[in-house]
Scaffold this active site. Structure first.
Site, PDB file in Angstrom:
ATOM      1  N   ALA A  15       0.962  -1.033  -0.161  1.00 47.35           N
ATOM      2  CA  ALA A  15       0.066   0.119  -0.075  1.00 47.35           C
ATOM      3  C   ALA A  15       1.159   1.280  -0.044  1.00 47.35           C
ATOM      4  O   ALA A  15       1.829   0.415   0.277  1.00 47.35           O
ATOM      5  CB  ALA A  15      -0.799   0.141   1.276  1.00 47.35           C
ATOM      6  N   ASP A  16       0.381   2.323  -0.359  1.00 47.80           N
ATOM      7  CA  ASP A  16       1.234   3.830  -0.009  1.00 47.80           C
ATOM      8  C   ASP A  16       0.154   4.911  -0.404  1.00 47.80           C
ATOM      9  O   ASP A  16      -1.206   4.564  -0.712  1.00 47.80           O
ATOM     10  CB  ASP A  16       2.169   3.706  -1.934  1.00 47.80           C
ATOM     11  CG  ASP A  16       3.064   4.844  -1.446  1.00 47.80           C
ATOM     12  OD1 ASP A  16       3.343   5.694  -0.141  1.00 47.80           O
ATOM     13  OD2 ASP A  16       3.606   5.138  -2.222  1.00 47.80           O
ATOM     14  N   THR A  17      -0.050   5.853  -0.193  1.00 47.89           N
ATOM     15  CA  THR A  17      -0.703   7.304   0.141  1.00 47.89           C
ATOM     16  C   THR A  17      -0.170   8.151  -0.295  1.00 47.89           C
ATOM     17  O   THR A  17       0.625   8.512   0.143  1.00 47.89           O
ATOM     18  CB  THR A  17      -1.716   7.006   2.092  1.00 47.89           C
ATOM     19  OG1 THR A  17      -1.491   5.890   2.295  1.00 47.89           O
ATOM     20  CG2 THR A  17      -1.541   8.345   2.154  1.00 47.89           C
TER      21      THR A  17
END
Length: 134
Positions: A15-17
């Site tokens: 995941a990355d934000t």
């Protein structure tokens, strides 16, 4: 070698934000000046936090994103400086962590997942994992 070989029982979650305000994407700040500038840009504004997630098994992959609108009250330069100097938010998209001091005093409201703003939309991840392995 990439991609890593997965055994039949392995599940890989990545995941990355990012934070979006106006037409700008804010990642992680490189230094104090960038962190302060990001927080000034977010101060008194609504912004969107978007996390992209991929779940992969040996034979399947599913990707999704989760978006949350965050409303940040106007912050003084002193508050911004205190936060950056005390919490060193250099590993956080948009230069802040909702679970830290700035979240307590600065976030007026959110529309969407609190955990998405922290960096992983766990409720949605649970649903997707349940469908993938259910």
């Amino acid at each position: 070698a990439y991609p890593l070989p997965l055994a039949s029982f392995d599940i890989l979650v990545t995941a990355d934000t990012v934070v979006a305000v106006d037409d700008r994407i804010l990642g992680k700040p490189a230094d104090r000046g960038v962190a302060v500038a990001m927080l000034r840009a977010l101060s008194g504004r609504r912004h969107r936090v978007v996390t992209g997630v991929t779940i992969r098994t040996a034979d399947r992959a599913v990707s999704f994103s989760s978006s949350t609108d965050v409303f940040l009250r106007s912050l003084s330069d002193e508050e911004i400086g205190h936060y950056v100097d005390t919490y060193a938010p250099y590993d956080k998209a948009g230069s802040y962590g909702i679970q830290e001091w700035i979240g307590y005093v600065g976030i007026e409201r959110i529309e969407g997942s609190f955990y998405n703003v922290m960096g992983l939309p766990v409720q949605r991840l649970y649903v997707e994992l349940d469908e993938l392995i259910g």
